[in-house]
Enzyme design. Structure first.
Site, PDB file in Angstrom:
ATOM      1  N   GLN A 189       0.592   0.000  -0.901  1.00 46.38           N
ATOM      2  CA  GLN A 189       1.660   0.586  -1.723  1.00 46.38           C
ATOM      3  C   GLN A 189       1.195   1.893  -2.375  1.00 46.38           C
ATOM      4  OE1 GLN A 189       4.739  -0.476  -1.796  1.00 46.38           O
ATOM      5  NE2 GLN A 189       4.423  -2.415  -0.734  1.00 46.38           N
ATOM      6  N   HIS A 219      -0.999  -9.364  -2.683  1.00 44.87           N
ATOM      7  CA  HIS A 219      -0.147  -9.672  -1.531  1.00 44.87           C
ATOM      8  C   HIS A 219      -0.904 -10.686  -0.669  1.00 44.87           C
ATOM      9  CE1 HIS A 219       1.796  -8.884   2.378  1.00 44.87           C
ATOM     10  NE2 HIS A 219       2.780  -8.285   1.731  1.00 44.87           N
ATOM     11  N   LYS A 231       4.632   2.206   5.854  1.00 47.43           N
ATOM     12  CA  LYS A 231       5.056   2.378   4.455  1.00 47.43           C
ATOM     13  C   LYS A 231       4.891   3.844   4.027  1.00 47.43           C
ATOM     14  CE  LYS A 231       3.701  -2.307   3.149  1.00 47.43           C
ATOM     15  NZ  LYS A 231       4.951  -3.076   3.053  1.00 47.43           N
ATOM     16  N   CYS A 269       5.846 -11.957  -0.556  1.00 47.23           N
ATOM     17  CA  CYS A 269       4.508 -12.229   0.017  1.00 47.23           C
ATOM     18  C   CYS A 269       3.443 -12.303  -1.076  1.00 47.23           C
ATOM     19  CB  CYS A 269       4.121 -11.183   1.071  1.00 47.23           C
ATOM     20  SG  CYS A 269       5.192 -11.187   2.483  1.00 47.23           S
ATOM     21  N   ASP A 307      -6.747  -2.335  -1.462  1.00 43.32           N
ATOM     22  CA  ASP A 307      -5.534  -2.463  -0.665  1.00 43.32           C
ATOM     23  C   ASP A 307      -4.596  -1.345  -1.119  1.00 43.32           C
ATOM     24  OD1 ASP A 307      -3.084  -3.030   0.411  1.00 43.32           O
ATOM     25  OD2 ASP A 307      -3.004  -5.095  -0.281  1.00 43.32           O
TER      26      ASP A 307
HETATM   27  N1  PLP Z   1      -0.661  -5.126   0.760  1.00 46.24           N
HETATM   28  C1  PLP Z   1       0.425  -4.831   0.031  1.00 46.24           C
HETATM   29  C2  PLP Z   1       0.253  -4.521  -1.425  1.00 46.24           C
HETATM   30  C3  PLP Z   1       1.682  -4.797   0.625  1.00 46.24           C
HETATM   31  O1  PLP Z   1       2.754  -4.510  -0.112  1.00 46.24           O
HETATM   32  C4  PLP Z   1       1.788  -5.097   2.004  1.00 46.24           C
HETATM   33  C5  PLP Z   1       3.127  -5.122   2.653  1.00 46.24           C
HETATM   34  O2  PLP Z   1       4.127  -5.313   2.029  1.00 46.24           O
HETATM   35  C6  PLP Z   1       0.623  -5.381   2.715  1.00 46.24           C
HETATM   36  C7  PLP Z   1      -0.583  -5.389   2.068  1.00 46.24           C
HETATM   37  C8  PLP Z   1       0.674  -5.710   4.178  1.00 46.24           C
HETATM   38  O3  PLP Z   1       1.096  -4.622   4.930  1.00 46.24           O
HETATM   39  P1  PLP Z   1       1.490  -4.806   6.477  1.00 46.24           P
HETATM   40  O4  PLP Z   1       2.514  -5.898   6.531  1.00 46.24           O
HETATM   41  O5  PLP Z   1       2.036  -3.495   6.858  1.00 46.24           O
HETATM   42  O6  PLP Z   1       0.252  -5.161   7.200  1.00 46.24           O
END
Ligand code: PLP
Length: 401
Positions: free
Chosen positions: A200, A120, A223, A359, A197
């Protein structure tokens, strides 16, 4: 066969969305919230809001107790050794930025940071920018055809120059669990720092940061059925010991004079300013709610829906599932159909799914795709949601072909 969700009624927004003829299949972007969270936030605001840590008075003490109680709950949720290893942030993105700034002094020109091709933007851009600032090389670990980080390539690319490895646990585009045990072991063998990370991954099942043996693990509350504007960063003792303070202000200060100051260690030293107190209290309620569920039953329910989703997609001519999704979501394209047109027609029929690059632009480019439609599932979805999605998909494709 109808697959009901025994937990659907715990989420008032699902019924509200249904009254508006909306079928919510975008939980990988954000989840709906359980009543328990709404009650906890209403209770906090209706019984006296107060700032945490600083006030001597009773409301301040109550808010601080609830706030620190939430930190303890998150530590237990992740099996972190101590609540002091949980830092509140504004989301996974801000946690990853905290790391990229807080670890900046770890890097010298010529060092390498390894990430994967599926990250992401939140787990790509902070490292990319750090690499540019410090003259560090960003190494991109390639993927297998199914959408897993390729371990043979990783073994060749992770070496003595690797100072940090940052990878997703569960891909937000491909729905694949990454082989973290092997990857983190490769990084540890080079004495590199490891960042997971979990944005998810944390949502599906329980994960143990001590077992993962990572230096840092990040996730977003929104999430995980919690409020938005909040995330958490777990750090190992080794990892936290390497982290420099990066945002400055109230809360994080030990002593301050006009020209010098000293700062608290983690967690408070990394939580400058008033934190999102109501959200922290709300997340605690969501974790209590989730903790009261039978995790195995939730996972089995999600897996059954996921199978139904994949079966339905694979059964339709011209529909191509991206990669080989294992859990929670599936992205797809349709031959000869632009995903934006399809998304438009699905939206018109009350189907809330995601379209675009999710993203993860470099990944989509690497896959030769301009975009894809993503359907993502949560514990409150049932098979009727998918049925409605497939009916809408068939209708849309009939119109587009
Ligand atoms: N990492 C992953 C794999 C994600 O799917 C997301 C959000 O979709 C993020 C990071 C970023 O999360 P946030 O926008 O809540 O900071």
């Amino acid at each position: 066969m109808f697959q009901p969700s025994p937990w659907r009624a715990d989420f008032p927004a699902i019924a509200a969305l249904q009254r508006q003829q909306q079928t919510y299949l975008d939980s990988a972007a954000t989840t709906q919230k359980p009543q328990a969270l709404l009650d906890a936030i209403a209770h906090y605001y209706s019984h006296g809001a107060a700032n945490v840590h600083r006030a001597q008075h009773l409301p301040g003490a109550m808010a601080t107790q609830a706030f620190e109680g939430s930190r303890e709950k998150i530590a237990q949720w992740l099996n972190a050794p101590s609540p002091s290893q949980i830092i509140f942030t504004h989301g996974a993105t801000s946690a990853l930025n905290l790391l990229a700034y807080g670890l900046e002094n770890e890097f010298r020109p010529g060092d390498e940071i390894a990430i994967s091709a599926l990250e992401h933007h939140a787990n790509l851009l902070p490292w990319q920018q750090l690499a540019q600032r410090r003259g560090v090389k960003l190494v991109i670990l390639p993927l297998t055809a199914g959408g897993m980080i390729d371990l043979d390539s990783a073994a060749a690319l992770i070496g003595p120059r690797t100072r940090l490895l940052a990878v997703s646990q569960l891909s937000n585009v491909l729905g694949t669990w990454q082989p973290l045990d092997s990857l983190l072991a490769m990084a540890r063998a080079q004495d590199a720092l490891t960042v997971v990370d979990g944005a998810q991954g944390v949502v599906h099942g329980r994960h143990d940061v001590q077992q993962l043996d990572c230096d840092f693990y990040v996730f977003s509350s929104h999430k995980l059925y919690g409020p938005d504007g909040l995330g958490a960063l777990y750090g190992s003792c080794r990892g936290l010991g390497r982290l420099q303070h990066w945002q400055f202000g109230g809360e994080m200060v030990h002593t301050a004079d006009y020209h010098v100051a000293s700062f608290h260690p983690a967690p408070l030293g990394f939580e400058a300013g008033t934190p999102p107190i109501a959200s922290v209290i709300g997340l605690s309620a969501s974790l209590d709610y989730l903790g009261g569920l039978d995790t195995k039953a939730v996972l089995a329910h999600e897996a059954a829906l996921h199978r139904q989703l994949l079966r339905g997609l694979h059964d339709r001519e011209g529909v191509r599932v991206v990669g080989d999704p294992q859990a929670a979501l599936a992205s797809f394209t349709v031959d000869g159909v632009h995903n934006a047109d399809l998304a438009h027609l699905l939206t018109d029929q009350g189907i809330a799914v995601r379209a675009g690059h999710h993203c993860a632009m470099p990944l989509l480019k690497r896959l030769g795709l301009q975009g894809a439609i993503r359907v993502s599932l949560a514990l409150y979805n049932d098979s009727d949601d998918l049925q409605r999605f497939f009916e809408a998909l068939d209708k849309a494709l009939e119109m587009l072909r």
